[in-house]
Design a protein around this motif. Structure first.
Motif, PDB file in Angstrom:
ATOM      1  N   SER A 170       0.835  -1.201   0.000  1.00 66.09           N
ATOM      2  CA  SER A 170       0.000   0.000   0.000  1.00 66.09           C
ATOM      3  C   SER A 170       0.863   1.241   0.000  1.00 66.09           C
ATOM      4  O   SER A 170       1.943   1.273   0.573  1.00 66.09           O
ATOM      5  CB  SER A 170      -0.906   0.012   1.239  1.00 66.09           C
ATOM      6  N   ARG A 205     -11.619   0.462   1.135  1.00 66.89           N
ATOM      7  CA  ARG A 205     -11.418   1.550   0.164  1.00 66.89           C
ATOM      8  C   ARG A 205     -10.072   2.219   0.387  1.00 66.89           C
ATOM      9  O   ARG A 205      -9.391   2.617  -0.564  1.00 66.89           O
ATOM     10  CB  ARG A 205     -12.556   2.560   0.276  1.00 66.89           C
ATOM     11  N   GLY A 223      -7.549   0.115  -1.152  1.00 66.54           N
ATOM     12  CA  GLY A 223      -7.780  -0.224  -2.545  1.00 66.54           C
ATOM     13  C   GLY A 223      -8.169  -1.666  -2.742  1.00 66.54           C
ATOM     14  O   GLY A 223      -7.869  -2.273  -3.786  1.00 66.54           O
ATOM     15  N   GLN A 224      -8.857  -2.234  -1.755  1.00 65.62           N
ATOM     16  CA  GLN A 224      -9.260  -3.635  -1.805  1.00 65.62           C
ATOM     17  C   GLN A 224     -10.779  -3.740  -1.955  1.00 65.62           C
ATOM     18  O   GLN A 224     -11.508  -2.798  -1.625  1.00 65.62           O
ATOM     19  CB  GLN A 224      -8.818  -4.343  -0.505  1.00 65.62           C
ATOM     20  N   GLY A 266      -8.237   9.142  -1.615  1.00 68.70           N
ATOM     21  CA  GLY A 266      -7.431   8.117  -0.960  1.00 68.70           C
ATOM     22  C   GLY A 266      -7.801   7.881   0.485  1.00 68.70           C
ATOM     23  O   GLY A 266      -7.364   6.900   1.094  1.00 68.70           O
TER      24      GLY A 266
END
Length: 656
Positions: A247, A330, A333-334, A623
């Motif tokens: 990450s 989130r 990014g999963q 992000g």
């Protein structure tokens, strides 16, 4: 003085004896009709209540005089920290008795549970007695006992009921001594460590090894070394770093220690028996809660008040876990663990339905908190629920529960009432400014909040850490929401077509001019209590308040007075807004709380370079794991492409 939130919110469970639903508000008023299609101007709520879910348990009023939740009697085994880490309490904490020093030294060491009950959950993990950065103001459940806060032995009782009703205070008539302050600081900083969150992906129910979600290898190694055992664990702490997710985000740059404030003990078995639940609970406390407010401090109710309520109410706890799981996925990014989240929320709708439909069921703080949390989850993760219920319906449900509860909440010193009022008030204000199909915000929020805070140094011109703006700014935004609701709906014909040539009535113009005069007054009086902030935080918070005020002024000129984008009033307001947004440091904690002002600036500016900068700033903010930021950015870009006001084609995006 900044508003102080309780970290051990014992007073939450107490309320005045008036528990009936307020006069004039019947259950039928609460239920209303189904939420209309988007073209209808006044949404109402219970499409939610018509769901044919099986009846589940009703959220009951929580009490922090709680019985133990399946946790047996336990004796703490203490093991010292590494050499040099233990403070010299006799030297550093003058004035402590020998008994107090003994307790402090033992509790500052690394303690581990050893349970005599072989059927109890495995809680043999390292108990950290070291202060945790940002830990809330609270009592250590393992240190104090009895109505007079008498010191007790190291045997930890199975129930800490009385501890949740205690909050350490100093005699207001005399200044605390240095030793008292140090002792108080120590007691309010103790946490229990349950292992490490390494950022592993949750592959959802049936696919994920939920019991390996938390890395406990380091704790097990410590226990084995203390007992002289030569049995090796799968990995030590250094090797545990290998499990860190790939990450770019700093939060998981190293494994995150799962340190939970001890005042929340005993934790429910739903957390202790399922490590992944405990991981998500901690993630909310330690990460999600911090991005939900523009200023994260010990007064942040998302990391103190809400968790204390949640551990006493299964529905609220499940929603907190669902919110945390959505945010964590989130953020990394999963994929979201959709089935797990669906299971967590399955009993929530029936509970709220019963609370509204049953005339004998009293609406409680817990019901209201659950409804607001449900709304918040819908905003941050719109695809969470299989049933396509818009956030407007969830917000209407929360509003109705607030109306049924407001008179019971409105009394001085009710800190939970102040928190819930701030929370729903903020969402209602932003909801009304985001969507013309939502009702104007309730002005009752201001009066309830001022009553709840009456025994504090209530300052309506001081910037609030929770909302990012002053109470008076909030009141003006509420009034603006009422005008925007009326004017936005007049700007569409019966077929839902936008009318670009619309102009306001003289009555609307008079009300708008009155609000503009109030705005000018606020610009002179809004301030922060600088001693509450560190470094540049105070200037950040002043900038956040100014950003909201200038964004509101732009909406007043554009959506209420229908002024063209090149008018002098629009240009002056836009210049003030751009200065305020620029003054908020990129990457500051305050930045995530200003989506509405940044979105407004992006939609109104015609300068290409400013548009590029705002777009890049929103992309960075995405992000943080909040879905509404991405939706807002896309809406802004469509406004640029079509050269039309965003309200002409918005689909109910939430802009806050």
């Amino acid at each position: 003085m900044a508003t102080s939130w309780p970290a051990v919110p014992a007073e939450m469970a107490t309320s005045p004896p008036r528990e009936d639903i307020p006069n004039g508000l019947s259950i039928s008023n609460l239920l209303g009709n189904s939420y209309p299609p988007p073209a209808a101007p006044s949404p109402s709520i219970p499409a939610l209540l018509d769901f044919n879910f099986p009846t589940g348990p009703v959220s009951q009023p929580i009490s922090f005089i709680r019985p133990a939740v399946g946790v047996p009697n336990r004796t703490l085994n203490y093991t010292p920290f590494e050499s040099g880490n233990i403070p010299d309490y006799r030297q550093d904490f003058p004035g402590l008795s020998s008994t107090e020093i003994g307790i402090a030294e033992a509790s500052a060491e690394c303690d581990t549970f050893s349970s005599s009950d072989s059927g109890s959950p495995d809680t043999s993990l390292c108990m950290s007695g070291t202060p945790q950065e940002g830990s809330p103001d609270s009592f250590s459940a393992g240190i104090l006992d009895g109505p007079d806060n008498a010191l007790i032995s190291h045997t930890r009782p199975s129930s800490y009921a009385h501890l949740h009703s205690i909050r350490p205070t100093f005699d207001e008539h005399c200044s605390p001594s240095s030793s008292e302050r140090k002792w108080h600081t120590y007691l309010t900083s103790v946490t229990d460590n349950y292992g490490m969150d390494c950022g592993r992906s949750d592959t959802d129910l049936g696919k994920n090894d939920d019991h390996s979600a938390i890395d406990v290898n380091n704790a097990l190694d410590m226990i084995q070394s203390q007992t002289g055992s030569h049995v090796s664990s799968p990995r030590n702490f250094q090797a545990g770093k290998e499990c860190i997710a790939d990450s770019k985000y700093n939060y998981y740059a190293l494994p995150v220690p799962i340190n939970i404030p001890r005042y929340l003990s005993p934790l429910p078995t739903s957390l202790l028996k399922v490590p992944i639940n405990l991981m998500y609970f901690h993630h909310f406390l330690n990460h999600t809660a911090r991005v939900l407010v523009p200023h994260d401090c010990q007064d942040n109710p998302f990391s103190s008040v809400l968790p204390s309520m949640a551990i006493g109410d299964p529905n609220l706890l499940n929603l907190m876990l669902a919110y945390s799981a959505s945010h964590r996925a989130r953020f990394l990014g999963q994929p979201e663990p959709a089935n797990r989240i669906a299971l967590w929320v399955s009993d929530v709708f029936p509970s709220l339905r019963i609370a509204l439909e049953d005339p004998h069921e009293k609406v409680t703080d817990s019901h209201l908190a659950t409804a607001i949390m449900l709304l918040s989850l819908k905003i941050v993760s719109p695809s969470t629920f299989e049933v396509p219920v818009p956030w407007q319906s969830h917000l209407q449900l929360a509003r109705d529960l607030f109306l049924a509860r407001q008179f019971q909440m409105a009394y001085p010193g009710n800190r939970v009432g102040a928190f819930l009022t701030r929370w729903i008030g903020y969402l209602d204000i932003l909801g009304s400014l985001s969507c013309r199909h939502h009702q104007p915000p309730l002005l009752a929020y201001y009066s309830v909040l001022s009553t709840c805070c009456a025994d504090e140094e209530w300052d309506e011109f001081a910037v609030d850490c929770f909302t990012g703006f002053t109470p008076r700014t909030g009141l003006l935004l509420m009034q603006l929401g009422g005008l925007v609701h009326q004017c936005d709906n007049e700007r569409f014909d019966d077929l839902g077509r936008f009318l670009p040539e619309w102009n306001p009535s003289p009555d609307i113009e008079r009300k708008a001019e009155s609000l503009i005069a109030d705005w000018d007054t606020l610009d002179m009086h809004a301030h922060t209590h600088e001693t509450h902030y560190q470094d540049s935080e105070s200037s950040d918070m002043i900038a956040v308040d100014r950003a909201f005020r200038y964004a509101g002024l732009l909406h007043l000129y554009r959506r209420v007075l229908a002024e063209p984008s090149d008018s002098s009033s629009i240009l002056r307001a836009l210049d003030g807004l751009m200065q305020a947004v620029t003054a908020i440091r990129s990457g500051a904690t305050a930045e995530a709380g200003v989506l509405f002002p940044i979105f407004t600036a992006g939609c109104e500016t015609l300068d290409l370079q400013q548009r590029i900068e705002i777009k890049e700033r929103l992309e960075v903010l995405e992000g943080t794991g909040m879905k509404q930021i991405q939706n807002a950015r896309r809406l802004m870009e469509r406004s640029w492409d079509t050269e039309l006001p965003w309200i002409a084609f918005s689909q109910g995006e939430f802009l806050g």
